[in-house]
Design a protein around this motif. Structure first.
Motif, mmCIF file in Angstrom:
data_model
loop_
_atom_site.group_PDB
_atom_site.id
_atom_site.type_symbol
_atom_site.label_atom_id
_atom_site.label_comp_id
_atom_site.label_asym_id
_atom_site.label_seq_id
_atom_site.Cartn_x
_atom_site.Cartn_y
_atom_site.Cartn_z
ATOM 1 N N GLY A 186 14.233 -25.526 22.514
ATOM 2 C CA GLY A 186 14.193 -25.869 21.086
ATOM 3 C C GLY A 186 15.436 -25.411 20.346
ATOM 4 O O GLY A 186 16.115 -26.223 19.689
ATOM 5 N N SER A 240 12.469 -34.744 24.194
ATOM 6 C CA SER A 240 13.000 -33.380 24.137
ATOM 7 C C SER A 240 12.831 -32.635 25.444
ATOM 8 O O SER A 240 13.581 -31.706 25.742
ATOM 9 N N VAL A 298 9.056 -28.029 25.116
ATOM 10 C CA VAL A 298 9.584 -27.070 24.141
ATOM 11 C C VAL A 298 8.506 -26.014 23.887
ATOM 12 O O VAL A 298 7.366 -26.349 23.542
ATOM 13 N N ASN A 335 6.383 -23.291 22.042
ATOM 14 C CA ASN A 335 6.002 -22.935 20.673
ATOM 15 C C ASN A 335 5.544 -21.489 20.677
ATOM 16 O O ASN A 335 4.465 -21.173 21.206
#
Length: 511
Positions: free
Chosen positions: A160, A183, A186, A188
Motif C-alpha cells: 500500500g 493492486s 494490500v 490493512n
C-alpha cells in the motif's frame, strides 16, 4: 505533463530511460531498476524501522501488525488462519528487486511457497517459544527462508505505501499512469486482513511497476545468520566446551589427541555442533538469551544505507556529477517563466548532494489541509553530519523545507516570512531558501537571524555562489584521502553528510 514511454517492445532499459526522465540514479530517490530484469538488491525491514517520517511509520505499523497477527495464530495453534495470512502473499515481480536471472519471474512468494512457509512456521518451536518476534527472525530459524524471501514478504506487506510512493514519484516526474490496475494484496493494519483494490500505476510494456525508495534497499540484510553464528553463538559454545561441559565431545572431534587446557577452535565447534540452520536453531533454543541479546544489539545499530557508489554498481549507473547538476541550476534563466525549471534543477541537485541524510523529496507539498504549500520537502534521515547536528541540538527537523525563488532581484521579508510560516514544532523548524543572488547578503542574513531569535525557526539562505561552495565541498569529500592534510575546521569531518557552509550559517543564526 505526462511522459509517454520512449522505448517499446520489451527492451531492457532503466525506468528513467523508458519514461524519458532526464535524471541519473544519484538524483533519483527511487532505485532506477530495469523494466525487465531484476536488480540484485533487497528490501530490508530493519532499514524501515529507522524511518521516522509518516511514510516509514505507516510501513512499520503494517509490518508489526501483520507479523504479530501471524505469530498469534501460530501460538494459538490456528493453522487455518496462519495459512490464510501467508498464502495470500504474491510474487512481487513489479519491484524488479531480487535474485532472478534474466526476466523477473517467480523467484519469490507464490501461493505454494506461502503455504509451505505457513506449515513450517506453525511447526516451529522457535515461533511457539517466542524466539521469533520479527519477520527478520524467520531467516534464522525457518527452513527455506532467506533474505530474498524476507524481502519479498516485506514488499507484500508494505505494498500500500509503495503504491502511494510510486504515484508520488510519477507525479514528480510526469510518469504515465494506467488506471484500474489490480493492486495485488494490500494489508490493512486496522482490520488485520488482506484487501484488493484497483489503482493507478505505471505499466511499462504491460507489466505493473512499483518504485522502491533507495532508503530501504540493501545488498544484504542487517540481520545476518552468519554474523550471529560466528560472533555470538559460536563464542558461547567455545566457552562452554572449554569449561568442561563437552570435553568428551571435543576429544572425540580431535580423534583422541590430547591437548589439555587448549581452547576449542571455531572449526572444532562447527564440527561438534554443526552450522546449518537446524543446528543453529537447536543450539539457540537451548540458549535463547544469546539470540535475544544479538537482536537487541542490532536494533541499536542503524543499518548503513547504500552509498552513491553502491547504487551505481547495483544499477549499472554512474555516480552523481555534482558539477553538471550545479550547472543546470546556475544556467537556468531568472524569472517567472523559468521558475519550474529552476525548482526542478534545485531538487535534482539537493537530492544527490544531501543523500543519504535527506530522502523522500516531495514537490509542492500541501500543508494545513492544502491551505499552504511548500516548494520542496525532504525527510531528515541523517545519521551524522549537519542534518544530524540539527537534531542533536534540539532543532525540530523531522522534515526539511526548501523554498525556491528564481528572482532576478533580491528576495525580501515576505519570502522569508512565507517559509517560516510553513514551520511547526512537530514537523520541523528548519528550512533552506534557495535563490539566485543577493545585493546585500549580510542584510538578509541578519533578517534570518531575527527570525531565529524570534523563535520562528531557522532559515539558511543559499544563492548560486553558496551552491557552488556546497558542490566544491562535496567533490572534496569524495576525493579526500586519509593521507591528505586535515581540513581547516577539524571538528567538521570531510564527508558527504557534512557541509561547513551550513554549519557556519547556523552558528551565525545562533549568535
Amino acid at each position: 505533463m505526462m511522459h509517454v514511454p520512449t522505448v517499446a517492445g520489451g527492451a531492457a532499459v532503466k525506468v528513467s530511460e523508458y519514461y524519458g526522465i532526464n535524471r541519473k540514479q544519484g538524483s533519483l530517490d527511487f532505485i532506477d531498476v530495469d523494466t525487465v530484469n531484476d536488480v540484485r538488491a533487497y528490501v530490508d525491514p530493519s532499514a524501515i524501522r529507522y524511518l521516522q517520517d509518516d511514510w516509514g511509520m505507516e510501513c512499520m505499523r503494517m509490518l508489526t501488525t501483520f507479523f504479530d497477527t501471524v505469530l498469534d495464530s501460530v501460538r494459538m495453534g490456528d493453522k487455518r488462519r496462519t495459512s490464510e495470512l501467508l498464502s495470500r502473499l504474491s510474487e512481487p515481480n513489479e519491484t524488479h528487486l531480487g535474485i532472478s536471472r534474466g526476466k523477473s519471474a517467480g523467484r519469490g512468494f507464490g501461493k505454494q511457497m506461502g503455504e509451505d512457509f505457513a506449515e513450517k512456521l506453525a511447526a516451529s518451536e522457535a515461533a511457539k517459544s517466542g524466539l521469533i518476534e520479527d519477520l527478520e527472525d524467520t531467516a534464522f530459524f525457518i527452513g527455506g527462508v532467506d533474505k530474498d524471501i524476507v524481502s519479498d514478504v516485506t514488499t507484500n506487506i508494505i505494498r500500500g505505501p509503495l503504491i502511494a510512493y510510486t504515484q508520488q514519484m510519477a507525479s514528480m516526474f510526469g510518469i504515465d499512469l494506467v488506471e484500474g490496475v489490480d493492486s495485488g494484496p494490500v494489508w490493512n493494519p486496522d482490520s488485520l486482513e488482506w484487501e484488493h483494490d484497483f489503482v493507478s500505476l505505471p505499466v511499462p510494456d504491460g507489466n505493473k511497476l512499483l518504485l522502491v525508495p533507495k532508503a530501504i534497499v540493501r545488498r544484504d540484510m542487517h540481520m545476518s545468520r552468519g554474523e550471529y553464528y560466528r560472533h555470538h553463538l559460536s563464542p558461547v559454545l567455545q566457552s562452554e566446551v572449554a569449561g568442561g561441559a563437552a570435553r568428551r565431545l571435543l576429544d572425540t572431534v580431535r580423534e583422541g589427541k590430547k591437548q589439555a587446557g587448549s581452547y576449542p577452535t571455531k572449526k572444532e565447534i562447527q564440527r561438534m555442533f554443526g552450522s546449518t540452520k537446524p543446528d543453529i536453531t537447536r543450539e539457540t533454543l537451548k540458549r535463547p538469551t544469546i539470540y535475544q541479546n544479538y537482536r537487541e544489539l542490532k536494533k541499536k545499530i542503524r543499518p548503513t544505507p547504500l552509498s552513491h557508489n553502491d547504487m551505481a554498481d547495483l544499477a549499472e549507473a554512474s555516480v552523481p556529477d555534482f558539477e553538471a547538476l550545479l550547472k543546470a541550476v546556475v544556467e537556468t534563466p531568472t524569472g517567472f517563466d523559468n521558475a519550474t525549471a529552476y525548482h526542478k534543477a534545485v531538487e535534482a541537485l539537493f537530492t544527490a548532494l544531501f543523500y543519504p541524510s535527506l530522502i523522500m523529496p516531495e514537490m509542492e507539498e500541501e500543508l494545513h489541509e492544502g491551505r499552504k504549500r511548500v516548494d520542496l520537502s525532504y525527510t531528515n534521515n541523517a545519521t551524522d553530519g549537519f542534518f544530524k547536528f540539527l537534531v542533536r541540538h534540539k532543532v525540530p527537523a523531522k522534515y526539511i523545507y526548501v523554498e525556491c525563488k528564481n528572482y532576478g532581484s533580491d528576495v525580501k521579508n515576505p519570502e522569508l516570512d512565507q517559509l517560516s510560516s510553513r514551520f511547526s514544532p512537530l514537523r520541523g523548524k528548519f528550512g533552506i531558501l534557495a535563490c539566485r543572488r543577493f545585493q546585500d547578503k549580510d542584510l538578509f542574513l541578519r533578517r534570518c537571524r531575527d527570525t531565529a531569535l524570534d523563535r520562528r525557526g531557522f532559515i539558511v539562505p543559499l544563492d548560486d555562489e553558496d551552491l557552488k561552495t556546497l558542490v566544491e565541498d562535496a567533490i572534496h569529500a569524495v576525493n579526500w584521502k586519509p593521507s591528505d592534510p586535515p581540513p581547516e575546521e577539524p571538528e567538521i569531518p570531510p564527508n558527504l553528510a557534512d557541509f561547513p557552509l551550513l554549519h557556519n550559517r547556523m552558528r551565525y543564526l545562533h549568535s
